[in-house]
Design a protein around this motif. Sequence first.
Motif, PDB file in Angstrom:
ATOM      1  N   ASP A  66     -21.855  50.165  44.285  1.00 12.79           N
ATOM      2  CA  ASP A  66     -22.769  48.936  44.252  1.00 12.79           C
ATOM      3  C   ASP A  66     -21.954  47.737  45.133  1.00 12.79           C
ATOM      4  O   ASP A  66     -22.791  46.645  45.623  1.00 12.79           O
ATOM      5  CB  ASP A  66     -22.647  48.457  42.835  1.00 12.79           C
ATOM      6  CG  ASP A  66     -23.554  49.107  41.808  1.00 12.79           C
ATOM      7  OD1 ASP A  66     -24.356  49.926  42.245  1.00 12.79           O
ATOM      8  OD2 ASP A  66     -23.312  48.908  40.556  1.00 12.79           O
ATOM      9  N   ASN A  67     -20.723  47.958  45.426  1.00 15.44           N
ATOM     10  CA  ASN A  67     -20.135  46.967  46.431  1.00 15.44           C
ATOM     11  C   ASN A  67     -20.585  47.340  47.941  1.00 15.44           C
ATOM     12  O   ASN A  67     -20.286  46.373  48.872  1.00 15.44           O
ATOM     13  CB  ASN A  67     -18.868  46.985  46.197  1.00 15.44           C
ATOM     14  CG  ASN A  67     -17.937  46.585  44.847  1.00 15.44           C
ATOM     15  OD1 ASN A  67     -18.764  46.128  43.975  1.00 15.44           O
ATOM     16  ND2 ASN A  67     -16.846  47.195  44.534  1.00 15.44           N
ATOM     17  N   GLU A 132     -20.709  40.875  45.005  1.00 22.31           N
ATOM     18  CA  GLU A 132     -19.862  42.114  44.750  1.00 22.31           C
ATOM     19  C   GLU A 132     -18.456  41.869  45.644  1.00 22.31           C
ATOM     20  O   GLU A 132     -17.513  42.637  45.097  1.00 22.31           O
ATOM     21  CB  GLU A 132     -20.614  43.350  44.883  1.00 22.31           C
ATOM     22  CG  GLU A 132     -21.727  43.641  44.002  1.00 22.31           C
ATOM     23  CD  GLU A 132     -23.071  43.004  44.855  1.00 22.31           C
ATOM     24  OE1 GLU A 132     -24.120  43.060  44.259  1.00 22.31           O
ATOM     25  OE2 GLU A 132     -22.865  42.451  46.001  1.00 22.31           O
TER      26      GLU A 132
END
Length: 284
Positions: A66-67, A132
Amino acid sequence: MGNFEEKKAKYLKLTDEKILKYNNYSNDNRPQMELIDAMNYSLKGGKRIRPMLVYAFCEALGGNIDNAVAPACAVEMIHTSAFIHDDLPALDNDDIRRDKEASHKKFGDALAILAGDALSVLPFEVIADAPELTADQKILIISVLANSVGRDGMIGGQVIDIESRKRDDVTEEEIMNMYRCKKGQLIAVSCVIGAICAEGTNENLRAAAEFGLRVGLSYQIIDDILDAEEGKPADTASIVTLHGIDKAREMANKITAEALEWIDNIDDNGFLKELTEYLLDRTK
């Protein structure tokens, strides 16, 4: 191979699902709708190799995928901006891109230029706004990405390419430098960005850069081989025009082997290895 294809499909889907969300319509940008349409038109399709490398390095080093989404999409936007401009009559004058009309054929030269311009700056906004990522990660990603695009990277490589068309004495060293700038730098930085997203060590970042640079060089040589095998006229010096197809393929194999050595110390390197071989053996 099944796991490789599944992961490749996952990375491709993730990019396709997310990238257009960074360029949506709103009440405030209605006057720019045609520009947004032109940007999104060129963002659709493609192999998504650079985003795949961002995701793959992030996951290989134990990071959260997700980062990596915002940076991966940002890199693909930069790549897209470059080919929009490259296809223009003043440069490569190509009418087809990603199996459809090139941007300037679809929207006209002026809007294509502006769409390319917009896609060269939107990535930095996307990275800066990514919740993020830490501030330090954002600064480093923006720095390495900007360097890979500008004078010492992709744009500089295009200038070298244009200048080489005026000469018949271009050397192997000069051709490889053109490849490094025009293709290698952005592929290398995709790997580095993935490592940054995973909070990799300096050693990890070095390995990512060295691996990616060699993958980029091999990728360009294979591109030139495929063009030659399809009978496309060469408008600039290449390893193929200099040495022929067989020697060029030998060089691509050697450079690929060197690339793989740089990821030997990464435990979860299976996908990266298979992707590297896939790029070397591709037929289009």
